[in-house]
Motif scaffolding. Structure first.
Motif: not given
Ligand SMILES: Cc1ncc(COP(=O)(O)O)c(C=O)c1O
Length: 364
Positions: A75-77, A102, A152, A154, A174, A197-198
């Motif tokens: 994930g982005a995390s 985030w 952005n 979210t 990000d 996933q978006k």
């Molecule tokens: C801007 C942003 N960065 C990071 C994340 C985390 O993403 P992930 O669940 O893929 O780790 C999100 C999740 O909604 C997000 O909106």
């Protein structure tokens, strides 16, 4: 159109065409007797799917040859950790602008890895804005350093409107929740990352777009799975990739290219978001937006109704009418309408109409 209209903040709606094509990936007959779920990632057939996803994405986002595209997991995390782990051996300071939860997580993780400094934050105003250049704490930077921003936000519904004010540092972004809706200045952006996933498909694959200058030899102290260069050298096939998710990403991006490409999706997100901001602005505070006007997001429209009872009634009625995923994040409550690229204009128009009608019935 489906009865349910999906406005979730991610994962979210995918176009019917993409879903239908994705199903063919499970059909053995269409894939030499082995479906994509079962296929070896070392097979020639998978390699074509992998390369196709990458080239569709390069075309869609106009990624120059100076940058490589990686498909990773976590994930982005995980990028909150990988970015400083890889970049802080080249740069001595990571500057961060914290514009939401985030962005704050990225800042916190980076502090665990190396020298990380807060340049600006909008936490004191509940992340309702992107800080102005005049509010930043630093004007003289320790160089070499990079700046991390979240394009952005979210949860709060704010977005960088442009990148002109950013200092002359390599930018790390990000782009999880607005990728594919606006140009990215690749000459300034040294690394960008996004969970798929978006706007890019299904959860399970993370896209990293990285300047090849950062792809230097593997630091033997760094765990190999957290090393960009190790993944780049193997074309994102160092270990088993999330093959089906990469296949879906390829289909989604191909669909966006066929529909008209990045400019078309920028236009669509302008139109979709304008629809809702117009209702908010003309509602006499019946719908009260969270974000400052100058920082409004085109991807996530956040607002509240005058009382918690009305808010609940609105969400309940909306749900009954088929609108899914519009309750606000628990940290700010209220409502949030997420307008990613798979969401049709027709669904937005229906939701806008629902909002107008609800207001007429419930405002005095
Ligand atoms: C801007 C942003 N960065 C990071 C994340 C985390 O993403 P992930 O669940 O893929 O780790 C999100 C999740 O909604 C997000 O909106």
């Amino acid at each position: 159109m489906n009865e349910k209209m999906n406005f979730n903040p991610g994962p979210t709606a995918l176009p019917d065409e993409v879903l239908t094509k994705a199903q063919t990936g499970l059909n053995k007959e269409l894939h030499s007797g082995i479906s994509i779920l079962e296929m070896s990632h070392r097979s020639q057939e998978y390699q074509l799917i992998h390369d196709n996803a990458k080239s569709e994405l390069r075309h869609f986002l106009a990624v120059p040859e100076s940058h490589d595209i990686l498909f990773l997991q976590g994930g982005a995390s995980l990028q909150f950790t990988m970015v400083p782990m890889n970049l802080l051996s080249k740069y001595n300071t990571a500057y961060h602008i914290v514009t939401g939860s985030w962005a704050e997580k990225a800042f916190n993780e980076s502090q665990k890895i190396g020298k990380t400094q807060l340049l600006a934050s909008s936490k004191h105003t509940t992340f309702d804005r992107i800080p102005k250049r005049s509010d930043w704490n630093v004007d003289v930077f320790n160089t070499p350093s990079y700046l991390h921003i979240t394009s952005n936000n979210t949860i709060y519904g704010t977005q960088w409107q442009d990148y002109e004010d950013l200092p002359d540092l390599p930018i790390v972004m990000d782009i999880s929740s607005d990728v594919g809706t606006k140009d990215i200045p690749w000459d300034r952006v040294t690394l960008a990352y996004a969970g798929a996933q978006k706007n890019l498909g299904a959860a399970g694959v993370t896209v990293i777009i990285i300047n090849k200058e950062l792809l230097v030899d593997h630091d033997t102290e760094r765990p190999i799975m957290l090393d960009y260069n190790a993944h780049a050298k193997k074309g994102s096939l160092h270990n088993t990739p999330p093959a089906f998710n990469i296949y879906v990403l390829g289909l989604m991006v191909q669909w966006m290219n066929q529909e008209g490409g990045l400019q078309e999706f920028e236009d669509r997100s302008n139109k979709k978001s304008e629809l809702f901001y117009r209702i908010i602005d003309q509602s006499n505070d019946f719908y009260k937006g969270h974000a400052e006007k100058s920082s409004r997001s085109k991807m996530n429209v956040t607002f509240k109704l005058p009382t918690s009872e009305l808010n609940e009634a609105f969400l309940r009625k909306a749900n009954e009418a088929g609108f899914v995923g519009i309750s606000g994040h628990r940290s700010i409550g209220g409502c949030r309408i997420s307008l990613y690229n798979g969401i049709e204009m027709e669904a937005c128009e229906k939701l806008a109409h629902f909002m107008e009608t609800f207001k007429q019935v419930h405002s005095n």
